[in-house]
Design an enzyme around this catalytic site. Structure first.
Site, PDB file in Angstrom:
ATOM      1  N   ASN A   1      89.564  59.272  57.147  1.00 39.13           N
ATOM      2  CA  ASN A   1      89.843  60.675  57.404  1.00 39.13           C
ATOM      3  C   ASN A   1      88.645  61.288  58.122  1.00 39.13           C
ATOM      4  O   ASN A   1      87.508  60.886  57.878  1.00 39.13           O
ATOM      5  CB  ASN A   1      90.068  61.436  56.090  1.00 39.13           C
ATOM      6  CG  ASN A   1      91.503  61.893  55.910  1.00 39.13           C
ATOM      7  OD1 ASN A   1      92.163  62.270  56.879  1.00 39.13           O
ATOM      8  ND2 ASN A   1      91.992  61.875  54.690  1.00 39.13           N
TER       9      ASN A   1
ATOM     10  N   SER B   1      86.644  59.513  53.005  1.00 36.78           N
ATOM     11  CA  SER B   1      85.555  58.903  53.765  1.00 36.78           C
ATOM     12  C   SER B   1      85.937  58.900  55.231  1.00 36.78           C
ATOM     13  O   SER B   1      87.117  58.967  55.592  1.00 36.78           O
ATOM     14  CB  SER B   1      85.309  57.465  53.298  1.00 36.78           C
ATOM     15  OG  SER B   1      86.425  56.645  53.602  1.00 36.78           O
ATOM     16  N   LYS B   2      84.916  58.823  56.090  1.00 42.20           N
ATOM     17  CA  LYS B   2      85.173  58.890  57.528  1.00 42.20           C
ATOM     18  C   LYS B   2      85.923  57.671  58.046  1.00 42.20           C
ATOM     19  O   LYS B   2      86.410  57.685  59.173  1.00 42.20           O
ATOM     20  CB  LYS B   2      83.862  59.070  58.290  1.00 42.20           C
ATOM     21  CG  LYS B   2      82.849  57.962  58.101  1.00 42.20           C
ATOM     22  CD  LYS B   2      81.557  58.294  58.827  1.00 42.20           C
ATOM     23  CE  LYS B   2      80.498  57.236  58.637  1.00 42.20           C
ATOM     24  NZ  LYS B   2      79.231  57.588  59.305  1.00 42.20           N
ATOM     25  N   ARG B   3      86.032  56.618  57.246  1.00 41.44           N
ATOM     26  CA  ARG B   3      86.805  55.450  57.675  1.00 41.44           C
ATOM     27  C   ARG B   3      88.297  55.749  57.674  1.00 41.44           C
ATOM     28  O   ARG B   3      89.064  55.145  58.415  1.00 41.44           O
ATOM     29  CB  ARG B   3      86.523  54.262  56.751  1.00 41.44           C
ATOM     30  CG  ARG B   3      85.121  53.684  56.884  1.00 41.44           C
ATOM     31  CD  ARG B   3      84.948  52.428  56.048  1.00 41.44           C
ATOM     32  NE  ARG B   3      85.139  52.680  54.633  1.00 41.44           N
ATOM     33  CZ  ARG B   3      86.209  52.316  53.931  1.00 41.44           C
ATOM     34  NH1 ARG B   3      87.195  51.683  54.522  1.00 41.44           N
ATOM     35  NH2 ARG B   3      86.287  52.579  52.647  1.00 41.44           N
TER      36      ARG B   3
END
Length: 489
Positions: A258, A254-256
């Site tokens: 990576n 997830s963008k949190r």
């Protein structure tokens, strides 16, 4: 074996996701190996999250990777249209067909009732799902309420009340799910748009999809898709649910935790061939253990059945290593062209200059963006640096003056400006000044490049040449003398 027809169906709801490229790669390679077709379909039925620019971003990112499609919204094909928002009449006709067969029914339950139902089920720790209140409505009465009175409703799948649904995942084997565990899934929303489940199955049938290769998060929905296909008397495709990309803690990427946007990887200077190689390694490996391989080899050797079910960790350090391997394979001309296309050329750079500096920095490169950072000092004057950076290790700033002066003078008197002569001249300076190599080289390195880290000092001098080297040493000496109250000579 039939010629495969495979597809990906990304949703234009944000930046193009690396997970889309991961799944697209397997679909693309399988189609290319078998002489089949790779289809791009745009799943834009979720109008609340739809972003108009996202679709073009998906096209651009996949083409950057080299994953070109045979059929799609922008190239057309025999199954057009390829945007689900443009296929509404098709879905509505197919829903009417399901209603006529009794495989679906209209549901008039309000959002309030469904919310209360869900809350009661949670409190009682019951299976969450629709309770079937509208399953027993007379179809003619339900049609009158919907079509004549215009009562708000959805259309649900009529899941068999008993027994099980059995299907095969080609990577996991036969899977059996009790029908009691399968919800009467909404197929058509109250706004007339289909849900993912209906549009997905209707389009797979219409497009003649033979294999569905997608992320394992869709495995839980597959019984519904199998039931739908059977309700249409259509063949069920072969399913391959590939493992999800994971963070280091094995949570779903997830963008949190990576970067996940393909645009980010491009802007950070990753090469498309390196990223594809990396994604291939997330679910597949060569028979000989080789980790650096091109798309051509992957297409030639890849089989869907060989996809690994391990939890692949998205390791950016491994990607950087791979990217460095590919960068080092590029000629100066090829690297120059990549930098030019991506608008990452250092200011003032030309192809001849890049060919000269490349051997000095190539082993330190990991991304295209590194070139400007590591070679900017060659194409232009060093970036402004604090004069204190010229201070030799464990010495005073004033101690840099004789180092810079003596080094400059020794180099200026060389008959030949080559590696052996430079090495001999600087060793003579070091012995005469009674300093260690780090104390000699650090002020020189900063003076010549503006950096505390750089290639070897001899390489820097050679690539700059005698005139530029002398000018930079003189300029740095003047700064030191000014700061310490002396005068450069």
């Amino acid at each position: 074996m039939d010629v495969p027809r495979v597809r990906i169906a990304p949703s234009p709801t944000g930046d193009p996701h690396v997970g889309t490229a991961y799944v697209a790669l397997f679909n693309y390679a399988w189609a290319r190996r078998q002489g089949g077709q790779f289809i791009l379909r745009i799943d834009d039925t979720d109008r609340t999250r739809y972003q108009s620019k996202s679709e073009e971003s998906i096209f651009r990112a996949l083409r950057w990777l080299g994953l070109d499609w045979d059929e799609g919204p922008d190239v057309g094909g025999p199954c057009a249209p390829y945007r689900q928002s443009e296929r509404q009449e098709i879905y509505q006709e197919r829903v009417r067909e399901l209603l006529a067969r009794g495989a679906a029914y209209r549901c008039f339950c309000t959002a309030e009732r469904l919310g209360e139902l869900r809350q009661r089920q949670k409190e009682r720790k019951e299976h969450l799902g629709y309770d079937g209140l509208c399953r027993t409505l007379d179809p003619e009465e339900a049609a009158r309420r919907a079509d004549v009175e215009g009562e708000v409703h959805v259309v649900r799948l009529r899941v068999p009340s008993g027994g099980s649904t059995v299907f095969r995942d080609e990577l996991r084997g036969e899977i059996t799910v009790a029908n009691a565990e399968i919800d009467d899934q909404v197929l058509m929303k109250s706004d007339g748009f289909p849900t993912y489940h209906l549009a997905n199955v209707v389009d797979d049938i219409a497009f003649g999809i033979t294999e569905v290769v997608r992320a394992e998060e869709w495995l839980i929905s597959t019984p519904k898709h199998v039931l739908l296909a059977r309700a249409f008397d259509a063949p069920v495709p072969r399913y391959f649910h590939v493992p999800l990309l994971r963070n280091r803690d094995h949570s779903k990427i997830s963008k949190r935790k990576n970067p996940v946007s393909l645009d980010w990887f491009r802007s950070e200077g990753y090469l498309p061939e390196a990223l594809l190689n990396f994604l291939a390694l997330m679910g597949w490996g060569t028979g000989d253990g080789e980790e650096v391989f091109g798309l051509d080899r992957f297409e030639r050797e890849f089989r869907l059945e060989d996809i690994s079910l391990g939890a692949p960790v998205f390791d950016l350090e491994k990607l950087e290593w791979l990217n460095g391997q590919y960068l080092r394979k590029l000629t100066a001309a090829e690297l120059y062209e990549r930098l030019r296309i991506e608008k990452m050329l250092p200011a003032g750079a030309d192809e001849a200059g890049l060919a000269r500096i490349l051997p000095v920095i190539v082993e330190r490169l990991h991304r295209l963006t590194d070139v400007a950072e590591m070679a900017g000092w060659y194409f232009g004057e060093p970036a402004h640096f604090p004069v204190g950076d010229l201070c030799p290790p464990k010495q005073q700033l004033a101690d840099a003056a004789p180092i810079l002066r003596e080094s400059r003078n020794a180099l200026a008197h060389l008959a030949r400006f080559d590696a052996p002569s430079i090495e001999t001249a600087l060793e003579d300076v070091r012995v005469r000044l009674e300093v260690k190599k780090p104390q000699l080289f650090m002020p020189m390195r900063v003076a010549l490049t503006g950096r505390k880290d750089s290639p070897g000092i001899h390489e820097v001098l050679l690539v700059l040449g005698p005139e530029r080297s002398e000018a930079r040493l003189t300029a740095a000496l003047a700064r030191v003398e000014e700061a310490s109250g002396g005068a450069a000579s």
